[in-house]
Design an enzyme around this catalytic site. Structure first.
Site, PDB file in Angstrom:
ATOM      1  N   SER A 174      -3.158  12.025   2.544  1.00  0.00           N
ATOM      2  CA  SER A 174      -3.795  10.974   3.331  1.00  0.00           C
ATOM      3  C   SER A 174      -5.304  11.084   3.233  1.00  0.00           C
ATOM      4  CB  SER A 174      -3.365  11.084   4.801  1.00  0.00           C
ATOM      5  OG  SER A 174      -4.114  10.200   5.614  1.00  0.00           O
ATOM      6  N   TYR A 187       0.784  14.781  11.599  1.00  0.00           N
ATOM      7  CA  TYR A 187       0.873  14.219  10.253  1.00  0.00           C
ATOM      8  C   TYR A 187      -0.172  14.842   9.330  1.00  0.00           C
ATOM      9  CZ  TYR A 187       0.540  10.700   6.538  1.00  0.00           C
ATOM     10  OH  TYR A 187       0.483  10.060   5.329  1.00  0.00           O
TER      11      TYR A 187
END
Length: 288
Positions: A174, A187
């Site tokens: 990410s 996450y």
């Protein structure tokens, strides 16, 4: 905005993989990179994984499709075949390590090897620290899928890559791993763990022609972000553009792929962490 992201990714590819004279030479095509190769893509039933799998199949790879939902995988495989490619379906709940072990064993029995592994499957949870005090299971299940399952795949397929002295692992991470992700602690931490173990493994295998590529993906308009209304009007890549980023990474085999903004924030973090932390705090308190 999406076209801007795509342009920044291509600039990053050039900086990571070539000399100033690279443009004078023919850039390898996706077919050059994957024809005759066995490529396993997790999270292949939809979104980025589906888009990448379709391109890889059309370019001549044998694409192994892994995800929980068998009907969707069958649809992707049928599309790959209709376009002249080759695909095989391996339904698997990657959060179940016994299922992962059975799937990797079956893949090796069926194909003998995996040349390129794309760790694309992932779980994203938006939950602030205040909302997480009694939810340790959010961290456990996110780590289980995003990190432990991916490592299990690495341990299954890396021995063959090392023996053949060729292989690539593409980890879809990410942009928040570079810029910070307030509200996404579980996450971002799980993706960071995968990034770090891959850095260690890269140091051990670089001279064996094994390449680990970290793709710090910005926001992509997929099912993962649909439940969050705040992203409805936020600029994002399409799934097809996200798939193209993965395919470009397979062609160029860079160590890292990231938008320029991620690299700039990383530089600020390295030079003076305090203002970067302050900026992340302001974003969080403003609800951005």
């Amino acid at each position: 905005m999406s076209s801007t992201w795509e342009w920044l990714f291509r600039v990053r590819h050039a900086l990571d993989t070539g000399s100033p004279f690279r443009s004078r030479r023919r850039r390898p095509s996706l077919a050059d990179a994957v024809a005759g190769r066995v490529v396993l893509v997790t999270g292949a039933s939809s979104g980025i994984g589906r888009a990448a799998a379709l391109e890889l199949g059309a370019a001549g790879a044998t694409v192994l499709l892994v995800a929980r939902r068998a009907p969707e995988l069958q649809e992707v495989a049928a599309t790959v075949t209709a376009r002249g490619g080759t695909a095989a379906v391996y339904p698997c709940d990657l959060s179940d390590l016994d299922a992962v072990a059975a799937t990797t064993a079956q893949v090796l029995a069926d194909h003998g090897r995996v040349d390129i592994l794309v760790n694309n499957a992932g779980r994203s949870i938006r939950r602030s620290l205040e909302q997480s005090y009694d939810r340790i299971h959010d961290f456990e299940r996110t780590m289980q899928l995003n990190y432990i399952a991916a490592v299990r795949l690495l341990l299954a397929f890396l021995p063959g890559m090392r023996e053949r002295r060729f292989g690539q692992v593409v980890n879809v991470l990410s942009l928040a791993n570079l810029t910070g992700g307030p509200g996404y602690g579980a996450y971002v931490a799980s993706k960071a763990a995968l990034d770090e173990v891959s850095r260690s493994f890269q140091a051990e295998t670089l001279d064996e022609n094994i390449r680990f590529t970290s793709v710090y993906m910005p926001l992509v308009r997929t099912e993962m972000i649909t439940p969050n209304e705040r992203y409805a009007k936020t600029a994002a890549l399409t799934a097809a553009q996200g798939g193209r980023v993965i395919c470009d990474a397979i062609v160029d085999r860079p160590r890292r792929v990231a938008p320029l903004i991620g690299r700039l924030v990383g530089l600020v973090d390295a030079v003076n962490l305090a203002p970067a932390d302050a900026g992340r705090n302001q974003r969080f308190t403003a609800g951005i």
